[in-house]
Design a protein around this motif. Structure first.
Motif, short mmCIF file in Angstrom:
data_model
loop_
_atom_site.label_atom_id
_atom_site.label_comp_id
_atom_site.label_asym_id
_atom_site.label_seq_id
_atom_site.Cartn_x
_atom_site.Cartn_y
_atom_site.Cartn_z
N ILE A 5 2.87 7.27 2.07
CA ILE A 5 2.78 8.02 0.99
C ILE A 5 3.10 6.95 -0.15
O ILE A 5 4.16 6.39 -0.33
N GLU A 63 1.41 9.91 -4.83
CA GLU A 63 1.36 11.14 -3.71
C GLU A 63 2.57 11.72 -3.42
O GLU A 63 2.59 12.52 -2.63
N ARG A 93 5.67 8.67 5.53
CA ARG A 93 4.47 8.47 6.16
C ARG A 93 3.79 9.89 6.69
O ARG A 93 4.67 10.59 6.86
N CYS A 94 2.79 9.93 6.82
CA CYS A 94 2.03 11.06 7.37
C CYS A 94 2.26 11.19 8.79
O CYS A 94 2.28 10.04 9.48
N ILE A 105 -0.25 19.48 4.96
CA ILE A 105 0.94 19.00 4.73
C ILE A 105 1.76 20.05 4.31
O ILE A 105 1.32 21.05 3.65
N HIS A 129 -0.33 7.41 7.71
CA HIS A 129 -0.62 6.98 6.20
C HIS A 129 0.52 6.97 5.41
O HIS A 129 1.43 7.81 5.00
N ARG A 177 -3.05 18.57 1.74
CA ARG A 177 -3.61 17.69 2.84
C ARG A 177 -3.23 16.46 2.49
O ARG A 177 -3.30 16.01 1.28
N CYS A 178 -3.08 15.74 3.55
CA CYS A 178 -2.95 14.29 3.61
C CYS A 178 -4.24 13.51 3.20
O CYS A 178 -5.40 13.79 3.56
#
Length: 295
Positions: A82, A86, A74-75, A107, A80, A99-100
């Motif tokens: 992944i 992604e 996750r971010c 990132i 978020h 970037r997320c």
């Protein structure tokens, strides 16, 4: 399976390309290991400490499963999850422009760098050893050295859960006759690797009252001795000093690193072990010719 191996042997570039793709995928997992394993160890240590300090306390309620496989990545900023799309090595980072997708936070560039390093190392091993059992084992070795480097840089820690299996795997491979190193040389290498740094550690502590390295370094050199034989130990130690000197000077001059900040020794040992694995024979042969000791 046999036909596939024959095809890879007949087309070296196909084998190198396959190894590179595999290395990129493994590199993505190594990022997870380098991030999660120290956290898992810390959680385990905390649980042990709580148990020792209050033996009569009821066991803690089981929380969310947390290991190398669960939960999904996750971010760290917005949580978020992944997705698979992604999580394609390097490519996803480029498509997302670093970037997320959920919150737009950056990132870290470290993720694609580790993936690229893993792929490049796999390609070098495939080129050096070909389609052999020794080559497959060597890929496992270089990926392990890479993740140990990452963890040691972040936490100044070389986990026993990685170094000890690495040592025993090296001895097992020699027992099975995989590779050119004999079992006797591997056993001597493991013992001499550990005892040499152990002796230096205690001598340094007696002379200065300080600890110059950790026990994980002893175990890592023992593992390298098990994989590459006792003959590799002196070149690896010398190469680690060279790698350490070059890296330390670069960090001070280029990055402005404070000289008083300790630098872990494990990454230098890992780098030296990698150099010896890939080019050790060439380096030693060149030195012998320069010194007039060989043809």
């Amino acid at each position: 399976m046999v036909n596939l191996l024959e095809a890879l042997q007949a087309q070296p570039f196909l084998w190198i390309g396959t190894a590179t793709i595999l290395g990129l995928l493994v590199g993505s997992f190594l990022n997870v290991v380098a991030w999660r394993l120290p956290l898992m160890m810390e959680r385990h240590w905390r649980a042990q400490c709580r148990q020792m300090l209050d033996a009569e306390a009821p066991p803690a309620e089981p929380g969310e499963r947390f290991d190398l496989l669960f939960p999904r990545s996750r971010c760290p900023h917005c949580g978020h999850a992944i997705s698979a799309a992604e999580n394609i090595p390097v490519l996803s980072w480029l498509l997302l422009r670093g970037r997320c997708r959920g919150c737009g936070e950056r990132i870290s560039l470290r993720y694609p760098i580790v993936e690229l390093a893993s792929g490049l190392l796999a390609a070098l091993v495939a080129w050096r050893f070909g389609v052999t059992a020794e080559g497959a084992a060597a890929m496992g070795l270089v990926w392990t050295l890479l993740v140990l480097t990452l963890i040691d840089i972040d936490h100044q820690l070389l986990p026993d859960s990685i170094t000890l299996p690495l040592l025993w795997t090296g001895l097992l491979l020699r027992l099975l006759g995989i590779g050119e190193v004999s079992l006797v040389d591997a056993v001597i290498g493991a013992m001499a690797g550990y005892l040499s740094l152990w002796s230096l550690f205690h001598l340094f502590r007696l002379l200065t009252g300080k600890e110059g390295m950790g026990y994980g370094d002893f175990k890592l050199l023992a593992a390298l001795g098990a994989w590459m034989g006792w003959q590799s130990l002196l070149p690896i130690v010398l190469l680690s000093s060279l790698v350490g000197a070059v890296t330390g000077i670069a960090l001070i001059v280029v990055a402005g690193r404070d000289r008083s900040i300790p630098i872990p020794y494990g990454p230098y040992l890992a780098g030296a072990g990698l150099i010896y694995l890939l080019w050790g024979e060439t380096i030693i042969g060149t030195y012998q010719r320069w010194a007039g000791l060989g043809p």
